[in-house]
Every structure is written in C-alpha cells, then in structure tokens.
Enzyme design. Structure first.
Site, PDB file in Angstrom:
ATOM      1  N   ASP A  82     -34.351 -17.581 110.544  1.00 31.63           N
ATOM      2  CA  ASP A  82     -34.965 -17.978 111.807  1.00 31.63           C
ATOM      3  C   ASP A  82     -36.015 -19.065 111.620  1.00 31.63           C
ATOM      4  O   ASP A  82     -36.144 -19.968 112.456  1.00 31.63           O
ATOM      5  CB  ASP A  82     -35.602 -16.769 112.493  1.00 31.63           C
ATOM      6  CG  ASP A  82     -34.571 -15.880 113.169  1.00 31.63           C
ATOM      7  OD1 ASP A  82     -33.383 -15.988 112.820  1.00 31.63           O
ATOM      8  OD2 ASP A  82     -34.951 -15.076 114.031  1.00 31.63           O
ATOM      9  N   CYS A 123     -31.680 -11.723 105.440  1.00 28.11           N
ATOM     10  CA  CYS A 123     -32.341 -12.061 106.698  1.00 28.11           C
ATOM     11  C   CYS A 123     -31.570 -11.557 107.919  1.00 28.11           C
ATOM     12  O   CYS A 123     -30.500 -10.984 107.815  1.00 28.11           O
ATOM     13  CB  CYS A 123     -32.563 -13.559 106.769  1.00 28.11           C
ATOM     14  SG  CYS A 123     -33.818 -14.070 107.967  1.00 28.11           S
ATOM     15  N   ASP A 124     -32.145 -11.851 109.095  1.00 25.98           N
ATOM     16  CA  ASP A 124     -31.768 -11.206 110.354  1.00 25.98           C
ATOM     17  C   ASP A 124     -30.277 -11.148 110.651  1.00 25.98           C
ATOM     18  O   ASP A 124     -29.765 -10.128 111.101  1.00 25.98           O
ATOM     19  CB  ASP A 124     -32.423 -11.936 111.529  1.00 25.98           C
ATOM     20  CG  ASP A 124     -33.932 -11.875 111.495  1.00 25.98           C
ATOM     21  OD1 ASP A 124     -34.492 -11.566 110.424  1.00 25.98           O
ATOM     22  OD2 ASP A 124     -34.563 -12.144 112.526  1.00 25.98           O
ATOM     23  N   LYS A 125     -29.551 -12.247 110.461  1.00 27.59           N
ATOM     24  CA  LYS A 125     -28.172 -12.307 110.930  1.00 27.59           C
ATOM     25  C   LYS A 125     -27.161 -11.854 109.888  1.00 27.59           C
ATOM     26  O   LYS A 125     -26.005 -11.588 110.226  1.00 27.59           O
ATOM     27  CB  LYS A 125     -27.829 -13.735 111.384  1.00 27.59           C
ATOM     28  CG  LYS A 125     -28.804 -14.328 112.396  1.00 27.59           C
ATOM     29  CD  LYS A 125     -28.998 -13.433 113.609  1.00 27.59           C
ATOM     30  CE  LYS A 125     -30.039 -13.994 114.568  1.00 27.59           C
ATOM     31  NZ  LYS A 125     -31.417 -13.916 114.057  1.00 27.59           N
ATOM     32  N   CYS A 195     -39.051 -10.993 106.114  1.00 29.75           N
ATOM     33  CA  CYS A 195     -40.372 -10.807 106.706  1.00 29.75           C
ATOM     34  C   CYS A 195     -40.863  -9.379 106.504  1.00 29.75           C
ATOM     35  O   CYS A 195     -40.124  -8.418 106.734  1.00 29.75           O
ATOM     36  CB  CYS A 195     -40.333 -11.104 108.201  1.00 29.75           C
ATOM     37  SG  CYS A 195     -39.737 -12.744 108.621  1.00 29.75           S
ATOM     38  N   SER A 471     -37.943 -13.219 118.532  1.00 27.79           N
ATOM     39  CA  SER A 471     -38.053 -12.721 117.171  1.00 27.79           C
ATOM     40  C   SER A 471     -38.338 -11.231 117.190  1.00 27.79           C
ATOM     41  O   SER A 471     -38.986 -10.703 118.106  1.00 27.79           O
ATOM     42  CB  SER A 471     -39.186 -13.441 116.438  1.00 27.79           C
ATOM     43  OG  SER A 471     -39.559 -12.740 115.275  1.00 27.79           O
TER      44      SER A 471
END
Length: 558
Positions: A82, A123-125, A195, A471
């Site tokens: 992101d 990470c996120d995806k 994060c 986010s």
C-alpha cells in the site's frame, strides 16, 4: 513408473518428454521426477520492506520440502505494498494486484499441474490472494506468515509506520513539519515485514490461521524470527503429507470455517478490508457462504478481546507473546464451530484441546472483554442497500450517530484541498464517490482524507462515506467505508447533490438519504457518469470485469 500425483504425466507422451528434458536440465533425477511437486509461491519484491525478506524464507521452505521427500518449484508473482504501489493512479492499482496474483498463481501452478502449494504471505493483498488461489485451484495449500516489522523510536518514544501515516495528514494543518515527518519516517521501520499494528496485513494473517490455511500458533509472528522460520519449515514438511493424503481446501472451506475467521477478525477489531477478502475466498471456493451476513450477525454480539494499535495501546508483539491467534481462538472457543477443520484435516476442537492461554497477556476472556461495543458495524439503508462498514472497535469513545448535508468529492486530492482551504464545515458528511472497484477503478486510496480531518481537528465533527479503500490502520471518527453499491455501478450515491441530507445511525445500523422518489427519478434521467479516466491496460480490464465490493470484488463471472 507413474503415481497418483497429477504432476506425473503419462510416459512416452510429448508433454512427458518435454517436461523430462526440462527438469533433467534442472538436475532432477528419475526418482525426483515422480515425487510430489510443490509450488513455493513467493510474492516477493525489493520495492518494499514488506516482502524484502521472503527470498530467504523461500530457500528454507525449499530445503525442507526436499528433506520431506518432494520437489519444490519456486513460483514468483506480483507483489503490492500500500505504501509503495499506491503512488500511481491514486492508489487504484492496489486491490487489482490481489486478483493479478491469483491469476499469476493459476497460470504457473495449474499450467504445470503441480501438486500443492506453500505460499509466503506478507503484505495486505498477498494473504487473501494466496487463499483465493488455493480455493480456486482446490489444491493442497499452506500459508506461511511473512511476519511483522521491527519498529523504531523517535524523540524517546516508540514510532511505527502507522504513526507516520497518521501524521502525514497533519502537514497541511501545521501540526507537524515536513522535516519532523521525514525524521519520524526514517526511524519508523527497522526491518522487513508488515505494518506493526492491527492493520489489514496482521488481520489477514490472523484470519488465515482462523480459517485453517496457516498452521496453529503461526500468526502473528516477528519477521525473520526463529519462530517464523520454524513455522516455515514445519509448513514445508506438512504440505508433503497433505498432498499425499489428498485433502483439499474445498473439503474444509465451509460456513463453519468462515464463521470462525469472522469471529477472530471481529474480536480484535480487524481491518474492514478483511470482510471483502474473506468473501472473495468463499466465492473462489464456489461456496454459497455469505461472509458479509456472517460478519453482520456476529458483530452485534461479539465483544472486543484485544486492543492492538490503532484500536488501543497494545502492540502486535504483545499480542504474539499473549499466544496470538491460537490464544484468541481459545478465548473464543464457546462461540466457534469446533468441528471446522484446517488444511491438515484437524478439527478445531482437537487443535485447541489442552492449550492454555498464557497468563498476563493482552487477549481477554469473553466474560471480561476490553469492550462490549461492536468493533465493526454494518450499515444499510436507502443510501447503501448493498452495505457499508464502520470500524469503531477500541478503547476510545466514538460518535455513533450523525446527520448533516453532503459535501461531495470525486478524488482524494479534491477532498484534501477542500479540507486544507476550510471548505468542509463541521456537521457535514464528506462523500467520496466515483472511487470504488469500478469507478476507481480498484478502490482508490482515501485514508489520507480521514487523517487530514484529524489533523484539522474535524474528525469528530465531519462524517465520511467512501467507496475508496481505507487502510487497515484507519480507526478514527465516524467513517463508513466499502460503500456499496457504488456510484459507478448505479448506486444511490451517484444521485446525491451537495447539500442533500444524510443520516448515519450506528445504533440502528442504518445510513439513509432523505430524497423522495420524484427527485430520484428526475436525477436518474440526468446524464451522470462516475469514475476516473485510466489508460488502456490492467485497470480497464479490471473495471470491465470486477464484481461489486460486497460480493468480494472478484473477477469471477456472476
């Protein structure tokens, strides 16, 4: 000699001969060529510290797969962060990369007819993409959690990327200088990983374990720590057994499994992005599980059991030390489907049997929660019949009702300019439209708008409704995200004008406009179109095929 492994083609065929020649050149012996063949899906990238360590993990996984009697094949895919990939086209590339990774995996793994996968998720995806691919291909799969990053200190206080993200919204208000923000950014990230807060990445890592894709006790975990590497080796060994057993994701991805994942996300006030990601996994598995309905029902009674930043003062390291996802599931045991199984075929009841939650941690019991208020509130009504989601879980008191005139913006920059210039009055409802999965396309990033409102001390006096992406680190104000149906898809949001009254009530779970049918009909007759112009390519293909966000925003046909 052939076996039941689908990767072992019939001897004497053209495909068999070509494969034998290629793999002989890679050093595979006759014995190797008939062993189980495991894809080590490595969504790594040197663009971002989120993924920069995964090549080291891939080597460990490959070595362990060989030791377990199988052959590893490393498969590289796209990877998006992101904080890095959001620079282009207002952040529109972020969500489409999720489905790009799914297609990447399908092409490589299904094209080669490999037998199973170990996916390195960071990470996120990447985590949802890996689970979606496993569900689509119905192939034995384990997720290896990529781990969270080490944080730093600035002016004697702990600082992480969440603080940098938040304070970037304070620049225009003069609450922080560019130099101070830069100095803070220089110290915030002290190593690889995701994060270090209860953002989308750690939320999805926890969800992966609760859903059954990650081994028990593996989430969350510090990046490159000894426990993380031990988890990677164990997953590599276990995938070989799973492939031999023939146990596949669609054997266990049922409503009970998704219910357990929803309980885990809600009890930590996880990112609202988890809802669409889990719905996408359910769609890829070709189940009829309505993940939004599960979340909506469970959110009304499930309390908050742990308050990790941005929900409270707890850290993800403290959450891990408290037992992580396994301890959370143990606390939730009375409300879970204990017959749900995981990727190795074990029942949740057996996985939790005999496990004791560490004493003195930050994961509370059900009867002594951090808060009894809902962590996510799902709203529907005349404005958003599809749904919208407000994240309010945490220790801070939050506003639950709001009624005011609409102030409509069509880009993040337009909204930021209006905030900076004092053109957003207290009592307004800021509507960010034309930024959803079709309009964005791919859900343009809108988190900065929320943080700018905070920087100008407007966060409690201006509500936000957005089709764009928020986010997982956003948890301030009365913000309704995932607004559906979006304006570009014919939603009522597209019929609003500046000044139209909007009422949001989280107590009654409603969000309504106050326009009568005659006004709506007249506005429908007008020429209104929404969505930003994009160059031909990935984003135009995505826009033409994506399903609504409340259906998981997948690229599957209806």
């Amino acid at each position: 000699m052939t076996s039941t492994f689908r990767s072992n083609l019939k001897p004497g065929t053209t495909l068999w001969a070509g494969r034998r020649a290629q793999w002989r050149a890679l050093g595979l012996s006759d014995a190797d060529q008939v062993k189980p063949k495991i894809a080590v899906v490595n969504s790594s990238s040197k663009l971002s510290s989120c993924f920069s360590h995964l090549d080291d993990v891939a080597r460990v996984v490959c070595d362990a797969i060989r030791e377990a009697g199988a052959i590893p094949f490393e498969v590289r895919t796209a990877a998006s962060s992101d904080f890095i990939t959001s620079a282009g086209c207002g952040g529109s590339y972020i969500l489409p990369t999720r489905d790009l990774i799914v297609a990447d995996i399908e092409a490589a793994v299904e094209g080669a007819l490999l037998d199973g996968m170990v996916c390195l998720s960071s990470c996120d995806k990447t985590t949802p993409a890996h689970m979606m691919a496993a569900a689509r291909l119905n192939l034995p799969t384990l997720i290896v959690i990529g781990g969270y990053q080490k944080t730093g200190h600035y002016k004697g206080e702990e600082v992480d990327i969440e603080e940098v993200f938040l304070k970037a919204g304070y620049i225009d208000s003069g609450s922080i200088t560019v130099q101070e923000l830069g100095e803070m950014a220089d110290q915030a990230v002290q190593g690889p990983g995701v994060c270090a807060g209860m953002g989308t990445a750690n939320t999805m890592h926890i969800a992966a374990e609760a859903l059954g894709f990650a081994l028990p006790g593996s989430a969350p975990v510090a990046a490159l720590s000894a426990p993380m590497m031990d988890n990677a080796r164990e997953a590599a060994r276990r995938i070989v057994d799973i492939v031999r057993s023939g146990f596949k994701p669609r054997d266990w991805l049922d409503e009970g499994a998704f219910r357990n994942a929803a309980c885990a996300v809600l009890s930590v006030s996880g990112s609202i992005n988890a809802v669409k990601h889990l719905q996408a996994v359910a769609k890829e598995a070709e189940t009829d599980v309505d993940v939004y309905r599960l979340f909506e029902e469970l959110s009304q009674t499930l309390p908050l059991l742990s308050a990790v930043r941005p929900n409270g003062t707890g850290t993800i390291a403290q959450f891990e030390a408290s037992g992580g996802a396994r301890a959370l599931l143990k606390r939730l045991e009375p409300v879970l489907d204990l017959n749900a199984r995981n990727a190795v075929g074990a029942r949740l009841a057996d996985t939790l049997a005999g496990y004791d939650v560490p004493a003195g941690g930050i994961i509370h019991p059900l009867d002594k929660p951090v808060s009894s208020n809902p962590s996510l509130v799902f709203v529907r009504g005349s404005l958003l019949p599809g749904s919208g989601i407000a994240r309010i879980g945490g220790t801070a008191k939050r506003r639950m009702t709001f009624s005011g005139p609409a102030v409509i913006c069509h880009t993040r920059d337009e909204a930021l300019a209006r905030i900076r210039d004092g053109r957003i009055e207290r009592g307004s409802v800021l509507v960010l439209r034309g930024l959803g999965v079709k309009g964005g396309p791919g859900m343009a990033m809108t988190s900065a708008v929320v943080f700018a409102l905070d920087g100008f001390n407007l966060i409690d006096d201006v509500a936000v409704i957005t089709e764009g992406q928020l986010s997982g680190l956003v948890n301030k104000g009365l913000v309704v995200g995932e607004a559906s149906p979006e304006a570009a898809d014919g939603g009522a949001l597209g019929l609003l004008n500046d000044g139209d009254l909007i009422t949001i009530d989280l107590h009654t779970r409603t969000v309504n406009h106050h326009l009568d049918d005659a006004v709506l009909d007249a506005r429908r007759a007008e020429q209104r179109s929404y969505g930003v112009a994009v160059r031909p390519g990935l984003l135009t293909l995505y826009r033409a095929n994506v399903r609504p966000v409340h259906e998981g925003a997948t690229l599957l046909p209806p």
